[in-house]
Design a protein around this motif. Structure first.
Motif, PDB file in Angstrom:
ATOM      1  N   PHE A   1       0.857  -1.174   0.153  1.00  0.00           N
ATOM      2  CA  PHE A   1      -0.071   0.209  -0.062  1.00  0.00           C
ATOM      3  C   PHE A   1       0.733   1.348   0.028  1.00  0.00           C
ATOM      4  O   PHE A   1       1.728   1.472   0.895  1.00  0.00           O
TER       5      PHE A   1
ATOM      6  N   ASN B   1      -8.737  11.523   6.504  1.00  0.00           N
ATOM      7  CA  ASN B   1      -8.068  10.760   7.344  1.00  0.00           C
ATOM      8  C   ASN B   1      -7.173   9.728   6.573  1.00  0.00           C
ATOM      9  O   ASN B   1      -8.007   9.119   5.631  1.00  0.00           O
TER      10      ASN B   1
ATOM     11  N   GLY C   1      -2.502  10.577   4.300  1.00  0.00           N
ATOM     12  CA  GLY C   1      -0.722  10.462   4.107  1.00  0.00           C
ATOM     13  C   GLY C   1       0.002  11.848   4.577  1.00  0.00           C
ATOM     14  O   GLY C   1       1.014  12.108   4.344  1.00  0.00           O
TER      15      GLY C   1
ATOM     16  N   THR D   1       2.294  11.022   7.218  1.00  0.00           N
ATOM     17  CA  THR D   1       3.407  10.255   6.706  1.00  0.00           C
ATOM     18  C   THR D   1       4.243  11.338   5.893  1.00  0.00           C
ATOM     19  O   THR D   1       5.819  11.104   5.795  1.00  0.00           O
TER      20      THR D   1
ATOM     21  N   GLN E   1       1.326  15.328  15.832  1.00  0.00           N
ATOM     22  CA  GLN E   1      -0.327  15.135  15.714  1.00  0.00           C
ATOM     23  C   GLN E   1      -0.512  14.713  17.146  1.00  0.00           C
ATOM     24  O   GLN E   1      -1.530  14.903  18.076  1.00  0.00           O
TER      25      GLN E   1
HETATM   26  N1  LIG Z   1       4.115   3.044  10.162  1.00  0.00           N
HETATM   27  C1  LIG Z   1       2.841   2.595   9.269  1.00  0.00           C
HETATM   28  N2  LIG Z   1       2.853   1.168   8.954  1.00  0.00           N
HETATM   29  C2  LIG Z   1       1.848   1.072   8.249  1.00  0.00           C
HETATM   30  N3  LIG Z   1       1.039   1.728   7.703  1.00  0.00           N
HETATM   31  C3  LIG Z   1       0.953   3.014   7.969  1.00  0.00           C
HETATM   32  C4  LIG Z   1       2.065   3.614   8.862  1.00  0.00           C
HETATM   33  N4  LIG Z   1       1.908   5.132   9.148  1.00  0.00           N
HETATM   34  C5  LIG Z   1       0.826   5.404   8.460  1.00  0.00           C
HETATM   35  N5  LIG Z   1       0.423   4.016   7.774  1.00  0.00           N
HETATM   36  C6  LIG Z   1      -0.912   4.256   6.902  1.00  0.00           C
HETATM   37  O1  LIG Z   1      -0.600   5.202   5.993  1.00  0.00           O
HETATM   38  C7  LIG Z   1      -1.756   5.798   5.730  1.00  0.00           C
HETATM   39  C8  LIG Z   1      -1.735   7.531   5.741  1.00  0.00           C
HETATM   40  O2  LIG Z   1      -1.417   7.509   7.196  1.00  0.00           O
HETATM   41  P1  LIG Z   1      -1.246   9.197   7.939  1.00  0.00           P
HETATM   42  O3  LIG Z   1      -1.061   9.018   9.246  1.00  0.00           O
HETATM   43  O4  LIG Z   1       0.067   9.691   6.755  1.00  0.00           O
HETATM   44  O5  LIG Z   1      -2.547   9.966   7.499  1.00  0.00           O
HETATM   45  P2  LIG Z   1      -3.096  11.246   7.800  1.00  0.00           P
HETATM   46  O6  LIG Z   1      -3.323  11.957   6.541  1.00  0.00           O
HETATM   47  O7  LIG Z   1      -2.119  11.923   8.661  1.00  0.00           O
HETATM   48  O8  LIG Z   1      -4.310  11.019   8.416  1.00  0.00           O
HETATM   49  P3  LIG Z   1      -5.289  11.909   9.876  1.00  0.00           P
HETATM   50  O9  LIG Z   1      -5.683  13.208   9.260  1.00  0.00           O
HETATM   51  O10 LIG Z   1      -5.745  10.960  10.432  1.00  0.00           O
HETATM   52  O11 LIG Z   1      -3.865  12.144  10.559  1.00  0.00           O
HETATM   53  C9  LIG Z   1      -2.891   5.276   6.473  1.00  0.00           C
HETATM   54  O12 LIG Z   1      -3.432   4.495   5.772  1.00  0.00           O
HETATM   55  C10 LIG Z   1      -2.223   4.605   7.631  1.00  0.00           C
HETATM   56  O13 LIG Z   1      -2.895   3.635   8.100  1.00  0.00           O
END
Ligand SMILES: Nc1ncnc2c1ncn2[C@@H]1O[C@H](COP(=O)(O)OP(=O)(O)OP(=O)(O)O)[C@@H](O)[C@H]1O
Ligand SMILES: [Mg+2]
Lengths: 313, 256
Positions: B16, B38, B41, B44, B85
């Motif tokens: 993914f 949500n 990414g 990330t 966060q």
């Molecule tokens: N260490 C990890 N291992 C596996 N999957 C991960 C990891 N970190 C994030 N993910 C996945 O990557 C995707 C993006 O996550 P991320 O935390 O970057 O989202 P976000 O945009 O910050 O969301 P939110 O608004 O909820 O904070 C999600 O589907 C999450 O489950």
């Protein structure tokens, strides 16, 4: 250094200077010397466990390696004791440095297992290498001397070990209050946050691991010479646990706590012999009671108590 | 030269892709927001830029120099600091000490002067302390320096993280949901604080779900969905974009 720490350092100096006038037989001196050695190891260990949050269940291994280096090099190779002590410390520094990087990547329970494994390996090696170490029976260790000078009676031993402990406490307090000390506590609090602020967490952990291991090795060397004998039990798991217990009982992240914890757990078994067969049970009960009443450990717990009574407006 | 330039960035967790061929730039002196549903990414992306994660492909350049794959403790040296966060405060330290850790790189860290208490060391410590106190003042935490960090309410912890990141003297400050969990008054204060920070010439990259805050402070907005760039531009430009409305803003965006 905070006002409280300066006061603590002064109090420690007074107690250490006064003790020789109070101790009136070699047996009392012996206990005081063991307290000083244990306290020195524990102050180093508390920097690692209490401040930086990295548990080690293998430090008795380093202690024993220091002791055996001194025993073997002075006995079989005629090295001067100081040279053997330095070689032991250096050897342990190299070993600790080599294992630090892989082991300290582990966290929490896994780190406990990793360091435990290290200690067990050292302990097995000391038991099995019979030709070198004398095996489970241990080996005698020649008396200590410095540049051929060797009037090492109780008082001299006390002066050396008390001096070493005091210097260790002083250096540790200086470290704790510095940017490096803050970085160590920070990586305990949040490793990722510390990293993003410029703290090289891996190298900080390694530095501390090596420093505390070397401190244990030096104390092991001194202990071996002082008691004239060393066995693999000094490096056994049980001894590592004892050291960690001293740290936790005295108070995590408290330099003076490590000293108090070491003193209590070294003296208590001697005092508790009056309970004969029930010694261990009483000992365990007292330990449990203390941790229930003062869960943060003795020194931080008492400091809090005094503060809340003294300044409780 | 752009302050931050991200090019073809990819980060996979297993099969993914959390960040998928993402490119964008942040110009110096601007406030740029990143919004998206949500799991889009956003966090990330912050982890990749700050060096906590390593990308599978792509480049990150800061002030023209490539910083891709550098460890986090080196990235901050080039001038990037961030908040988290899920708050990552050092709860085992005082409020002031937290901020002083932010100034880690500016402190005198030579071992010998520290261990032996050589006089030169204390001037550096005093500077570090004074700067931390001034920053606490700036984020509205004056007088709380000696409190243990775990005694602060949630809103104050968010500010503490900002002060701590500012102590690293960044050129780019990345804020990951600084207003999450805050009440409207606290959010307004964060709004003001962000504008003050930008006014001092610090470029701000903001991830936030509070659209009132985003709309108010952002010069530009990048919309992220499933690790990809969905749209980018000023609020007026993106809020009617049908894809953005469908993926994130909903009818709410249109009406603002
Ligand atoms: N260490 C990890 N291992 C596996 N999957 C991960 C990891 N970190 C994030 N993910 C996945 O990557 C995707 C993006 O996550 P991320 O935390 O970057 O989202 P976000 O945009 O910050 O969301 P939110 O608004 O909820 O904070 C999600 O589907 C999450 O489950
Ligand atoms: Mg996120």
């Amino acid at each position: 250094m905070s006002a409280g720490q300066s006061a603590g350092l002064g109090l420690l100096a007074v107690i250490l200077a006064a003790l020789p006038f109070v101790l009136d037989n070699p047996y009392h001196f012996e206990i005081a010397i063991l307290v000083c050695l244990n306290a020195t190891v524990c102050v180093g260990l508390n920097l690692l466990i209490g401040y930086a949050g990295q548990i080690s269940l293998g430090h008795a291994g380093f202690f024993a390696l220091g002791g055996y280096a001194s025993a073997i090099l002075t006995l079989s190779y005629d090295w001067p004791p100081l040279g053997a002590l330095a070689a032991g410390a250096l050897g342990v520094a190299v070993l600790a440095h080599v294992v630090a990087r892989p082991i300290l990547q582990l966290k929490g329970h896994y780190l406990a297992m990793g360091t435990l494994g290290l200690g067990v390996i050292i302990s097995i090696a000391l038991n099995r290498e019979v030709e070198l170490t004398g095996g489970p029976d241990g080996t005698i260790v020649p008396p200590f001397s410095v540049l051929g000078w060797m009037p090492f009676e109780s008082l001299e031993w006390y002066a050396i070990t008390a001096g070493l402990m005091f210097v260790t406490v002083w250096l540790s307090l200086n470290l704790i209050g510095s940017p490096i000390g803050r970085a160590l506590r920070a990586l305990h609090g949040s490793e990722v946050a510390a990293e993003t602020l410029g703290v090289n967490t891996a190298s900080h952990k390694n530095l501390l691991f090596v420093a505390s291991a070397v401190l244990a090795a030096v104390c092991g060397s001194l202990y071996a010479h002082f008691s004239g004998f060393i066995t693999p039990t000094e490096g056994a798991f049980h001894h590592s646990i004892e050291l960690v217990t001293m740290v936790v009982l005295g108070g995590m992240a408290s330099v003076f706590g490590a000293v108090v914890g070491a003193a209590l757990l070294t003296i208590a078994p001697q005092v508790l012999t009056v309970f004969h067969d029930y010694e261990s049970i009483v000992f365990g009960a007292v330990l449990m009671g203390m941790m229930i009443v003062l869960p943060r450990g003795l020194v931080p717990g008492l400091v809090r108590l005094v503060q809340s009574v003294g300044f409780g407006r | 030269m752009s302050r931050l330039e991200v090019e073809g960035l990819v980060k996979r967790f297993g099969p993914f892709a959390a960040i998928d061929q993402l490119s964008f730039v942040v110009e110096p002196g601007t406030i740029q927001s990143i919004i998206g549903p949500n799991g889009a990414g956003k966090t990330t992306l912050f982890n990749l830029v700050s060096g906590l994660l390593h990308p599978d492909a792509g480049r990150v350049c800061f002030d023209g120099g490539e910083i891709t794959g550098r460890p986090a403790h080196r990235v901050v040296r080039s001038g990037i600091a961030r908040t988290f966060q899920n708050v990552q405060v050092f709860f085992n330290m005082t409020v002031l000490e937290n901020v002083m850790v932010g100034g880690h790189l500016a402190c005198d860290r030579r071992l010998l002067p520290i261990l032996l208490r050589l006089p030169g060391h204390f001037a550096s410590e005093r500077r570090c302390r004074d700067r931390a106190l001034a920053l606490l003042d700036q984020v509205g935490l004056a007088g709380l320096g000696d409190r243990p960090a775990d005694a602060l309410p949630y809103g104050a912890l968010k500010r503490l993280e900002i002060a701590r990141a500012l102590a690293a003297e960044p050129k780019l400050l990345m804020l990951d949901e600084p207003a999450a969990g805050l009440n409207p008054a606290e959010t307004d204060a964060i709004d003001t604080l962000i504008q003050e920070i930008a006014a001092r010439g610090i470029t701000v990259l903001l991830v936030e779900h509070d659209m009132r805050l985003v709309r108010g402070v952002s010069d530009r907005i990048l919309v992220l969905n499933r690790g990809r760039r969905l749209a980018a531009g000023r609020w007026d430009e993106i809020r009617h974009n049908p894809e953005v409305v469908a993926a994130y803003l909903g009818a709410e965006g249109r009406n603002r």
